[in-house]
Motif scaffolding. Structure first.
Motif, short mmCIF file in Angstrom:
data_model
loop_
_atom_site.label_atom_id
_atom_site.label_comp_id
_atom_site.label_asym_id
_atom_site.label_seq_id
_atom_site.Cartn_x
_atom_site.Cartn_y
_atom_site.Cartn_z
N PHE A 48 0.86 -0.87 -0.37
CA PHE A 48 -0.20 0.01 0.17
C PHE A 48 0.96 1.40 -0.22
CE2 PHE A 48 -2.53 -3.35 1.95
CZ PHE A 48 -4.02 -3.05 0.96
N GLN A 49 0.58 2.40 -1.38
CA GLN A 49 0.73 3.77 -0.82
C GLN A 49 1.06 4.54 0.03
OE1 GLN A 49 4.03 3.87 -2.88
NE2 GLN A 49 3.52 1.17 -2.22
N SER A 50 -0.13 4.33 1.23
CA SER A 50 -1.19 5.53 1.15
C SER A 50 -2.14 5.31 2.63
CB SER A 50 -1.23 7.03 0.40
OG SER A 50 -2.70 6.34 0.30
N LEU A 51 -2.27 6.00 3.17
CA LEU A 51 -3.18 5.53 4.06
C LEU A 51 -4.25 5.36 4.07
CD1 LEU A 51 -2.12 7.15 7.46
CD2 LEU A 51 -2.38 5.35 7.36
N GLN A 52 -4.62 6.19 2.28
CA GLN A 52 -6.24 6.32 2.38
C GLN A 52 -6.20 5.43 0.95
OE1 GLN A 52 -3.55 8.99 1.79
NE2 GLN A 52 -4.45 10.58 3.42
N PRO A 94 -9.29 1.06 3.59
CA PRO A 94 -10.65 0.67 2.86
C PRO A 94 -10.21 -0.89 3.78
CG PRO A 94 -10.22 2.04 1.32
CD PRO A 94 -8.95 2.15 2.60
N TYR A 95 -8.54 -1.12 2.85
CA TYR A 95 -7.89 -2.54 3.76
C TYR A 95 -8.56 -3.11 4.44
CZ TYR A 95 -5.02 -6.67 4.23
OH TYR A 95 -4.57 -7.67 4.96
N TYR A 96 -7.94 -1.40 5.88
CA TYR A 96 -7.71 -2.15 7.27
C TYR A 96 -9.31 -2.44 8.17
CZ TYR A 96 -6.77 -0.76 12.20
OH TYR A 96 -7.18 -1.64 13.64
N ILE A 97 -10.36 -1.16 7.02
CA ILE A 97 -11.57 -1.55 7.94
C ILE A 97 -12.15 -2.91 7.81
CG2 ILE A 97 -13.04 0.00 6.27
CD1 ILE A 97 -13.35 -0.16 10.56
N ALA A 98 -12.00 -3.14 6.77
CA ALA A 98 -12.41 -4.95 6.10
C ALA A 98 -11.75 -5.72 7.22
CB ALA A 98 -12.40 -4.82 4.14
N GLU A 99 -10.51 -5.74 7.39
CA GLU A 99 -10.39 -6.92 8.03
C GLU A 99 -10.49 -6.91 10.03
OE1 GLU A 99 -7.59 -9.24 7.20
OE2 GLU A 99 -8.51 -8.42 5.10
N HIS A 100 -11.81 -5.72 10.03
CA HIS A 100 -12.25 -5.68 10.72
C HIS A 100 -13.89 -6.04 10.92
CE1 HIS A 100 -8.47 -4.07 11.18
NE2 HIS A 100 -8.80 -3.92 13.30
N LYS A 101 -14.60 -7.02 9.78
CA LYS A 101 -15.99 -6.94 10.11
C LYS A 101 -16.93 -7.43 10.85
CE LYS A 101 -14.88 -6.98 4.77
NZ LYS A 101 -16.57 -7.41 3.78
N ASN A 102 -16.23 -8.22 11.97
CA ASN A 102 -16.58 -9.09 13.39
C ASN A 102 -17.11 -7.25 14.47
OD1 ASN A 102 -16.36 -10.14 16.03
ND2 ASN A 102 -16.93 -11.76 14.42
N LEU A 137 -17.27 3.65 2.64
CA LEU A 137 -16.02 3.21 1.65
C LEU A 137 -15.94 2.87 0.04
CD1 LEU A 137 -13.97 2.99 4.93
CD2 LEU A 137 -14.24 5.14 3.26
N ASP A 138 -14.89 2.83 -0.81
CA ASP A 138 -15.07 1.91 -1.38
C ASP A 138 -14.51 0.16 -1.35
OD1 ASP A 138 -15.91 4.04 -4.14
OD2 ASP A 138 -13.88 4.08 -3.73
#
Length: 173
Positions: free
Chosen positions: A5-9, A13-21, A152-153
């Motif tokens: 990943f090249q930026s926090l932006q 979305p990847y980070y939050i998708a890893e927290h679906k529970n 988010l996308d």
């Protein structure tokens, strides 16, 4: 070579998708609250030392996010933890262990995934505080998909690129 990943932006979305529970997010919130409490108490007990340590943490963190585009920022992550630990050698480590303990229980018991902090320690820490901020404002407590709830996308998933193995010279006949 690994893609990163090249930026926090791009990472968020990847980070939050890893927290679906929901239970995992609640454990993250609990752990981050515990860390913040340890930092606040440390600041009360040593205001000058903790103020300097927190300023140093933020300066290192800003540089680390840029470095993490190319490789894991383990040295930066350790520096971010070490600075306040020097100012408060009992409370800060206790807060860090509590925070990561709660988060990792969330990942291993509820999410069944590998914490992003192993590959992106600084971006993950930053994103954890961002998720915490959303939760403070009343978001992300329910069972809704957090990516959809935040509008988010869908995240870009970056897998390690593995070069195919070539046959050793002695295997050719």
């Amino acid at each position: 070579m690994d893609k990163r990943f090249q930026s926090l932006q791009e990472f968020w979305p990847y980070y939050i998708a890893e927290h679906k529970n929901t239970s995992s997010r609640k454990l993250h919130f609990l752990g981050t609250s515990g860390f913040i409490a340890s930092a606040a108490l440390s600041t009360v007990l040593n205001p000058v030392g903790m103020s300097a340590a927190l300023a140093g943490m933020f300066m290192v963190g800003r540089h680390a996010v840029k470095t993490e585009r190319k490789t894991r920022s383990i040295k930066h992550a350790l520096a971010i933890i070490a600075m306040p630990t020097i100012a408060s050698p009992v409370l800060i480590p206790a807060g860090v262990v509590f925070a990561y303990g709660c988060a990792w229980v969330g990942h291993f018991k509820f999410e069944h995934n590998r914490p992003a902090t192993f590959d992106y320690p600084v971006m993950s820490l930053t994103s954890d505080f961002k998720m915490y901020g959303h939760m403070l404002r009343g978001k992300l407590w329910g069972d809704a998909d957090p990516v959809e709830e935040l509008g988010l996308d869908e995240p870009v998933i970056i897998d390690d690129v593995i070069e195919p193995e070539t046959e050793p010279a002695y295997a050719a006949s």
